[in-house]
Design a protein around this motif. Structure first.
Motif, short mmCIF file in Angstrom:
data_model
loop_
_atom_site.label_atom_id
_atom_site.label_comp_id
_atom_site.label_asym_id
_atom_site.label_seq_id
_atom_site.Cartn_x
_atom_site.Cartn_y
_atom_site.Cartn_z
N TYR A 62 0.92 -1.32 0.23
CA TYR A 62 0.03 0.03 0.05
C TYR A 62 1.02 1.19 0.06
CZ TYR A 62 -3.75 -2.97 1.66
OH TYR A 62 -5.02 -3.98 1.88
N GLY A 63 0.82 2.05 -1.15
CA GLY A 63 1.54 3.32 -0.99
C GLY A 63 0.62 4.37 -0.86
N ARG A 64 0.96 5.75 -1.01
CA ARG A 64 0.28 6.95 -0.84
C ARG A 64 -0.44 6.97 -2.16
NH1 ARG A 64 2.20 13.02 0.70
NH2 ARG A 64 0.41 14.09 0.58
N ASP A 65 0.30 6.86 -3.10
CA ASP A 65 -0.54 6.92 -4.68
C ASP A 65 -0.53 5.76 -5.36
OD1 ASP A 65 -0.97 9.80 -4.01
OD2 ASP A 65 1.46 10.07 -4.72
N LEU A 66 -0.20 4.72 -4.92
CA LEU A 66 0.08 3.52 -5.71
C LEU A 66 0.08 2.39 -4.86
CD1 LEU A 66 2.97 4.11 -8.23
CD2 LEU A 66 0.51 3.90 -8.92
N ILE A 67 -0.69 1.33 -5.28
CA ILE A 67 -1.05 0.10 -4.73
C ILE A 67 -0.17 -0.98 -5.66
CG2 ILE A 67 -2.58 -1.80 -3.76
CD1 ILE A 67 -4.37 0.54 -3.13
N VAL A 68 0.59 -1.80 -5.21
CA VAL A 68 1.25 -2.80 -6.02
C VAL A 68 0.67 -4.36 -5.66
CG1 VAL A 68 3.44 -4.06 -6.58
CG2 VAL A 68 3.47 -1.68 -6.05
N ILE A 69 0.19 -4.88 -6.76
CA ILE A 69 -0.51 -6.27 -6.55
C ILE A 69 0.33 -7.33 -7.23
CG2 ILE A 69 -2.82 -5.09 -6.65
CD1 ILE A 69 -3.14 -5.79 -9.45
N LYS A 70 -0.17 -8.66 -7.28
CA LYS A 70 0.76 -9.64 -7.59
C LYS A 70 0.21 -9.71 -9.19
CE LYS A 70 0.21 -12.38 -3.34
NZ LYS A 70 -0.50 -13.61 -2.80
N GLU A 71 1.17 -10.30 -9.96
CA GLU A 71 0.91 -10.32 -11.38
C GLU A 71 -0.25 -10.99 -11.67
OE1 GLU A 71 4.59 -12.17 -13.06
OE2 GLU A 71 5.85 -11.33 -11.11
N GLU A 72 -0.53 -12.12 -10.86
CA GLU A 72 -1.70 -13.07 -11.18
C GLU A 72 -3.13 -12.47 -10.87
OE1 GLU A 72 -0.03 -14.81 -7.50
OE2 GLU A 72 0.68 -13.81 -9.28
N ALA A 73 -3.11 -11.30 -10.23
CA ALA A 73 -4.34 -10.76 -9.71
C ALA A 73 -5.50 -10.75 -10.90
CB ALA A 73 -3.98 -9.13 -9.22
N GLN A 74 -5.06 -10.35 -11.79
CA GLN A 74 -6.24 -10.17 -13.02
C GLN A 74 -6.95 -11.51 -13.10
OE1 GLN A 74 -5.48 -7.40 -16.25
NE2 GLN A 74 -3.36 -7.60 -15.61
N LEU A 75 -6.35 -12.36 -12.68
CA LEU A 75 -6.99 -13.78 -12.99
C LEU A 75 -7.99 -14.20 -11.64
CD1 LEU A 75 -4.01 -15.83 -14.25
CD2 LEU A 75 -5.69 -14.75 -15.46
N ASN A 76 -7.95 -13.00 -10.81
CA ASN A 76 -8.58 -13.47 -9.45
C ASN A 76 -9.67 -12.44 -9.25
OD1 ASN A 76 -7.03 -15.98 -8.26
ND2 ASN A 76 -5.59 -14.75 -8.92
N PHE A 77 -10.03 -11.55 -10.04
CA PHE A 77 -11.01 -10.47 -9.85
C PHE A 77 -12.37 -11.16 -9.40
CE2 PHE A 77 -9.09 -7.37 -13.15
CZ PHE A 77 -8.10 -6.88 -11.96
N LEU A 78 -12.84 -10.47 -8.69
CA LEU A 78 -14.35 -10.98 -8.21
C LEU A 78 -15.54 -10.16 -8.82
CD1 LEU A 78 -13.48 -11.54 -4.69
CD2 LEU A 78 -13.37 -13.54 -6.45
N ASP A 79 -16.70 -10.78 -9.11
CA ASP A 79 -17.92 -9.82 -9.47
C ASP A 79 -18.50 -9.36 -8.45
OD1 ASP A 79 -17.32 -10.61 -12.15
OD2 ASP A 79 -18.51 -12.43 -12.05
N LYS A 80 -18.58 -9.79 -7.30
CA LYS A 80 -19.15 -9.29 -6.20
C LYS A 80 -18.53 -9.28 -4.78
CE LYS A 80 -23.79 -11.14 -7.78
NZ LYS A 80 -24.95 -11.87 -7.31
N ALA A 81 -18.98 -8.15 -3.96
CA ALA A 81 -18.09 -8.07 -2.65
C ALA A 81 -18.40 -9.17 -1.72
CB ALA A 81 -18.43 -6.69 -2.16
N GLU A 82 -19.70 -9.82 -1.90
CA GLU A 82 -19.93 -10.73 -0.83
C GLU A 82 -19.00 -12.05 -1.19
OE1 GLU A 82 -23.86 -11.92 -2.46
OE2 GLU A 82 -23.00 -13.48 -4.40
N SER A 83 -18.11 -11.97 -2.13
CA SER A 83 -17.39 -13.23 -2.42
C SER A 83 -16.26 -13.03 -1.36
CB SER A 83 -16.86 -13.24 -3.76
OG SER A 83 -18.02 -13.32 -4.77
N LEU A 84 -15.93 -12.06 -0.89
CA LEU A 84 -14.92 -11.75 0.16
C LEU A 84 -15.17 -12.35 1.29
CD1 LEU A 84 -14.16 -7.67 -0.60
CD2 LEU A 84 -12.75 -9.78 -1.22
#
Length: 245
Positions: A143-165
């Protein structure tokens, strides 16, 4: 689970005193832990010092208010060096750009979800070019002030609904949100409607921007209560604590 914007503006209530001791001004994020560590407190009598309540001192976070045991749970930031340090870092999350380890810009964080019992950040809502998606905090690296760094495979793990969290418990909250947007009152809102309709205000009730909503002595009708519901939990809490009849 709550969105970060559901905290801001909520009254902070001291259980010991039965009184409001301030409002939530902002959330202070600990980037190393992925937690909301403190809530900064706004109060008309505190013009200079900045005060905060540690998340671990919070008894509960409800629709109407943040509950603490007593006013000693609120500290001046000069008494909590770590809190002051975190405030200075200004990690807001919302509005931060997301970039993966390969340097690819993914999107922008538009909201984040918090475990109201622990303060842990459970995930983010992201704005992509064509839609909004949810990303679990497990996919976040920094977590940065202006940027958040995420894992390379994150785009394969997008969720459609918050309920999935979190599972089914969040589904109820999302259904309530949908019902508000379609003007279909939830069971909880129906109770608010019955509780407040016909009661009379004992003081002027204002919006956070200073606009007068209900003058002292207003006998509330159903339209008034619905208007208060639309203005949010802070207005409802103020209204609920200042009516008779």
């Amino acid at each position: 689970m709550k969105k970060s914007n559901q905290f801001v503006g909520l009254p902070i209530i001291s259980i010991a005193d039965g009184a409001e001791v301030g409002h939530v001004k902002s959330l202070v994020v600990n980037p190393k832990e992925g937690m909301v560590d403190f809530l900064t407190v706004e109060h008309a009598d505190w013009q200079i010092s900045v005060r905060a309540v540690p998340f671990k001192k919070i008894v509960g976070v409800g629709e109407f208010a943040v509950m603490i045991e007593d006013s000693t749970s609120i500290f001046d930031l000069t008494e909590i060096p770590i809190a002051n340090e975190l405030v200075q870092k200004k990690i807001t999350v919302v509005g931060a750009k997301l970039i993966d380890r390969k340097g690819q810009l993914i999107g922008e964080a538009t909201e984040f979800f918090i475990n109201e019992d622990t303060g842990a950040i459970l995930g983010l809502e992201l704005s992509l070019r064509s839609k909004k998606v949810i990303l679990s905090s497990e996919q976040l690296i920094t977590y940065g002030r202006d940027l958040i760094v995420i894992k390379e495979e994150a785009q394969l793990n997008f969720l459609d609904k918050a309920e999935s969290l979190l599972g089914g418990a969040v589904e109820v909250e999302e259904e309530v949100a949908v019902s508000v947007e379609t003007n279909e009152l939830s069971e909880f809102q129906e109770k608010q409607l019955k509780l407040l309709t016909g009661r009379t205000t004992t003081k002027d009730i204002f919006e956070r921007n200073g606009e007068l909503l209900f003058p002292n002595g207003t006998t509330l009708n159903k339209e008034d209560v619905r208007k208060a519901q639309e203005k949010g939990p802070a207005v409802l809490a103020e209204l609920s604590m200042n009516v008779v009849g």
